[in-house]
Design an enzyme around this catalytic site. Structure first.
Site, PDB file in Angstrom:
ATOM      1  N   PRO A 112     -31.175   4.840 -38.839  1.00 31.52           N
ATOM      2  CA  PRO A 112     -30.638   3.680 -39.439  1.00 31.52           C
ATOM      3  C   PRO A 112     -31.329   3.189 -40.754  1.00 31.52           C
ATOM      4  O   PRO A 112     -32.643   3.597 -40.653  1.00 31.52           O
ATOM      5  CB  PRO A 112     -31.062   2.468 -38.418  1.00 31.52           C
ATOM      6  CG  PRO A 112     -31.234   3.296 -37.180  1.00 31.52           C
ATOM      7  CD  PRO A 112     -31.522   4.681 -37.645  1.00 31.52           C
ATOM      8  N   GLU A 113     -30.863   3.049 -41.687  1.00 29.15           N
ATOM      9  CA  GLU A 113     -31.317   2.547 -43.091  1.00 29.15           C
ATOM     10  C   GLU A 113     -31.601   0.911 -43.065  1.00 29.15           C
ATOM     11  O   GLU A 113     -31.315   0.241 -42.006  1.00 29.15           O
ATOM     12  CB  GLU A 113     -30.609   3.165 -44.246  1.00 29.15           C
ATOM     13  CG  GLU A 113     -30.375   4.428 -43.956  1.00 29.15           C
ATOM     14  CD  GLU A 113     -29.471   5.209 -45.280  1.00 29.15           C
ATOM     15  OE1 GLU A 113     -29.600   4.801 -46.447  1.00 29.15           O
ATOM     16  OE2 GLU A 113     -28.892   6.402 -44.866  1.00 29.15           O
TER      17      GLU A 113
ATOM     18  N   ARG B 184     -31.917  10.125 -27.317  1.00 24.33           N
ATOM     19  CA  ARG B 184     -32.663  11.179 -27.638  1.00 24.33           C
ATOM     20  C   ARG B 184     -34.208  10.857 -27.966  1.00 24.33           C
ATOM     21  O   ARG B 184     -35.027  11.856 -28.300  1.00 24.33           O
ATOM     22  CB  ARG B 184     -32.078  11.881 -28.732  1.00 24.33           C
ATOM     23  CG  ARG B 184     -30.835  12.627 -28.520  1.00 24.33           C
ATOM     24  CD  ARG B 184     -30.007  13.155 -29.474  1.00 24.33           C
ATOM     25  NE  ARG B 184     -30.711  14.062 -30.047  1.00 24.33           N
ATOM     26  CZ  ARG B 184     -30.395  14.652 -31.304  1.00 24.33           C
ATOM     27  NH1 ARG B 184     -29.524  14.393 -32.220  1.00 24.33           N
ATOM     28  NH2 ARG B 184     -31.008  15.807 -31.681  1.00 24.33           N
TER      29      ARG B 184
END
Ligand SMILES: [Zn+2]
Length: 274
Positions: A2-3, A113
């Protein structure tokens, strides 16, 4: 990962849910997401801690507690949600951090993950963390002149420099590709060979694209979800990222894909970007 727009969306969704609440008790399923803090110290600091607010710095969500800040960097498969009912077995399975709130709800950091990280910082640790990061691209004080001045210090490819969190924060691979296309700049050009006028354009386009992506609640290719569990929709507005081999929306030329810049996927139009 995510940015800025994705983390900003999560924070805007969760801030009103969390500010003024307090954490009764926290549980952690795995230690491998912790950085610089032990499980014991983290859980002890969270137990009973009032939540003063939530903010964003760079690509991280920051939970503001009394004496600490909990910095959550959601990895590619990370998300933050407030649950008002018991977790389903599937939700249980991937809940890494669970913080029971004083209103009976639960703040959950989920990470399939476990590529994300959690940091617990005191005032001094926060100062060091914050000053190692570059300016926020949407800060009005971060002018085009300051942007150009910082970018031009490097001889590396402009795309790599734009993604360097010490130069300017929040821009990752997706938005770097988009901003360079919008500004008409070849992503492989050395950052110190680009003129101030072109940087003015890149600064403007970077801000415009980040704001448009926030308005669309971010980009969801696979895992990213907002703070309410919904996908974002900016993927529908991407002009180059993920479009290798497809026609340029501006001139029709086939878009070129390469991994030559920092081993990341770069897509650009060799006619529109110079
Ligand atoms: Zn083109």
């Amino acid at each position: 990962m995510p940015e800025l727009p994705e983390v900003e969306t999560i924070v805007r969704d969760l801030r009103p849910e969390l500010a003024g609440r307090s954490i009764v008790k926290a549980r952690l399923s795995h230690d491998d997401v912790l950085r610089g803090v032990s499980r014991r110290r983290l859980l002890a600091a969270l137990a009973g801690a009032p939540i003063h607010g939530m903010s964003r710095r760079a690509k991280h969500a920051v939970l503001e507690l009394d004496r600490h800040r909990l910095v959550i960097q959601p990895g590619m498969t990370g998300s933050l949600l407030v649950h008002d009912r018991p977790l389903s077995p599937e939700e249980e399975r991937y809940a890494v951090l669970r913080a029971a709130l004083d209103d009976g709800r639960t703040l959950v950091y989920r990470d399939v993950r476990r590529l994300g990280t959690l940091l617990l910082l005191d005032a001094k640790g926060w100062g060091a963390y914050d000053s190692a990061l570059g300016p926020e691209p949407l800060d009005p004080a971060f002018t085009a002149e300051r942007f150009a001045e910082r970018m031009r210090r490097s001889r590396s490819a402009v795309k790599k420099v734009l993604m360097d969190q010490r130069v300017v924060v929040g821009v990752g691979n997706i938005y770097a590709n988009e901003a360079l296309f919008a500004a008409g700049i070849d992503p492989s050009r050395a950052a110190d060979t680009i003129g101030v006028e072109q940087y003015r354009r890149l600064h403007e386009e970077t801000q415009r694209i980040l704001l448009a992506a926030i308005a669309s609640q971010g980009t969801t290719f696979r895992d990213y979800r907002t703070g309410t569990g919904e996908p974002g929709s900016f993927q529908l507005e991407l002009l180059v990222y993920g479009r290798e081999g497809e026609p340029c929306r501006r001139c029709g030329t086939r878009l070129t894909g390469t991994h030559l810049i920092d081993a990341r996927a770069t897509v650009f139009c060799h006619r529109c970007q110079r």
